[in-house]
Design an enzyme around this catalytic site. Structure first.
Site, short mmCIF file in Angstrom:
data_model
loop_
_atom_site.label_atom_id
_atom_site.label_comp_id
_atom_site.label_asym_id
_atom_site.label_seq_id
_atom_site.Cartn_x
_atom_site.Cartn_y
_atom_site.Cartn_z
N HIS A 19 8.88 -4.50 -12.07
CA HIS A 19 9.14 -5.88 -12.07
C HIS A 19 10.12 -6.45 -13.16
O HIS A 19 10.65 -7.34 -12.73
CB HIS A 19 7.77 -6.47 -11.87
CG HIS A 19 6.99 -6.19 -10.85
ND1 HIS A 19 5.56 -6.28 -10.71
CD2 HIS A 19 7.28 -5.75 -9.32
CE1 HIS A 19 4.96 -5.86 -9.45
NE2 HIS A 19 6.10 -5.58 -8.75
N HIS A 42 7.59 -1.52 0.94
CA HIS A 42 6.12 -1.40 0.90
C HIS A 42 5.63 -2.58 0.20
O HIS A 42 5.18 -2.59 -1.00
CB HIS A 42 5.82 -0.05 0.07
CG HIS A 42 6.21 1.11 0.87
ND1 HIS A 42 7.71 1.56 0.91
CD2 HIS A 42 5.54 2.11 1.69
CE1 HIS A 42 7.90 2.70 1.64
NE2 HIS A 42 6.62 3.00 2.10
N SER A 98 5.70 -7.60 -6.15
CA SER A 98 7.35 -7.58 -5.90
C SER A 98 7.66 -8.57 -4.93
O SER A 98 8.63 -9.41 -5.15
CB SER A 98 7.77 -6.28 -5.34
OG SER A 98 7.39 -5.22 -6.24
N GLU A 116 5.11 -4.00 5.42
CA GLU A 116 3.66 -3.23 5.15
C GLU A 116 2.90 -2.62 6.31
O GLU A 116 3.10 -3.19 7.58
CB GLU A 116 2.82 -4.35 4.52
CG GLU A 116 1.53 -3.79 4.26
CD GLU A 116 1.69 -2.60 3.06
OE1 GLU A 116 0.99 -1.58 3.45
OE2 GLU A 116 2.51 -2.58 2.13
N ASP A 141 6.08 0.97 9.16
CA ASP A 141 6.45 1.87 8.33
C ASP A 141 7.89 1.36 7.75
O ASP A 141 9.01 1.19 8.29
CB ASP A 141 6.54 3.31 9.01
CG ASP A 141 7.09 4.19 8.03
OD1 ASP A 141 6.44 4.73 7.19
OD2 ASP A 141 8.35 4.79 8.13
N GLY A 142 7.61 1.31 6.44
CA GLY A 142 8.92 1.01 5.79
C GLY A 142 10.01 1.92 5.47
O GLY A 142 11.34 1.51 5.74
N ASP A 162 9.31 1.47 -2.43
CA ASP A 162 8.24 1.50 -3.34
C ASP A 162 7.02 2.26 -2.72
O ASP A 162 5.95 1.22 -2.69
CB ASP A 162 7.90 0.15 -3.86
CG ASP A 162 6.74 0.20 -4.95
OD1 ASP A 162 6.28 1.00 -5.49
OD2 ASP A 162 6.08 -0.80 -5.27
#
Length: 284
Positions: A19, A42, A98, A116, A141-142, A162
């Site tokens: 971050h 994600h 995030s 997500e 699905d990212g 991520d």
């Protein structure tokens, strides 16, 4: 079945590295009047309760962000990130994931695309962030989603990949996705977080090798080690640190990250900690 829940780990040393660099990236994009798009593959629950049963079970936030908030002075270079963390921790005992961090650093005409897949986390994400017209939430699905949704509008922007790395193929999918998306979205800066685990030394090496041989210019690798990776370590499950890959990072990001890594290592890991920052592929 996805089982990873970030609530157990919110505000730990890996979050602080991730971050801090994400905030530096968002601030850099915010320096120009042109709007940006942020993509999070994600996104998790968006923000986290540091007094939840999950957070209290591990105590990772106490050793991470709460320890830093009670230290002084604030490390130069991450003041904006720390200000956000302080206001959320003092106000409601929360920590920004995030998506929430970038939302607080974005402007009225910037756009956030959040993905997500976890059924519980997507509902948390919608409840916490769905009321903002700048935020677009996708239950998908990212890895596949970022391919489908790039290049975005506005094209100027950055993305965070991520994954939880709870499945073996997350490592290879992360590398392939980074390479594929950069070809689809040449204007985008791409950030990839990854864990440093002694049992995953092979996967970490393959990740770096895959990106190096891709011939994509401008791949920067930053790592924070709380203790050394050790192939012979009997318990190779513990997180020894984490890393960030930055593909085509904003101007002067190398200098900005170099300015914070020594301080983060000292504050989070003490004498045993170390850090590294190198170009896997030099910028053009």
């Amino acid at each position: 079945m996805l089982s990873y829940r970030h609530a157990y780990h919110a505000g730990n040393h890996a979050d602080i590295l991730k971050h801090s660099i994400l905030a530096l990236t968002a601030l850099s994009y915010g320096q120009k009047d042109k709007p940006f798009t942020y993509i999070d593959t994600h996104a998790g629950g968006g923000l986290y309760d540091l007094d939840s049963a999950e957070a209290l079970k591990t105590g990772e936030a106490d050793k991470g962000i709460r320890s830093m908030l009670r230290g002084s002075p604030v490390l130069n270079g991450i003041e904006s990130y720390m200000d956000i963390c302080k206001s959320m921790e003092e106000g409601r005992n929360q920590y920004p994931g995030s998506p929430e961090l970038v939302r607080r650093l974005s402007r009225d005409d910037d756009q956030l695309i959040l993905m997500e897949l976890h059924n519980t986390e997507i509902e948390n994400l919608k409840r916490r962030m769905g009321g903002d017209s700048r935020v677009h939430i996708h239950h998908r699905d990212g890895f596949a989603g970022i391919r489908a949704l790039t290049p975005p509008t506005p094209r100027r922007g950055f993305a965070l990949i991520d994954p939880s790395y709870e499945t073996d193929d997350d490592w290879s999918r992360a590398a392939r996705t980074l390479i594929d998306v950069k070809k689809r979205w040449p204007a985008g800066s791409l950030l990839l977080w990854y864990p440093l685990l002694s049992r995953r030394i092979g996967e970490i090496s393959l990740l770096k090798d895959s990106l190096t041989v891709s011939d994509i210019p401008g791949i920067l690798c930053a790592e924070l080690h709380l203790r050394p990776l050790n192939e012979s370590e009997e318990d190779g499950w513990g997180l020894t640190g984490s890393g960030m890959m930055l593909v085509d990072p904003p101007w002067k990001m190398y200098e900005s990250i170099a300015g914070i890594l020594p301080g983060l290592a000292g504050m989070l890991g003490g004498e045993e900690a170390s850090w590294s920052l190198e170009w896997l592929n030099a910028p053009v």
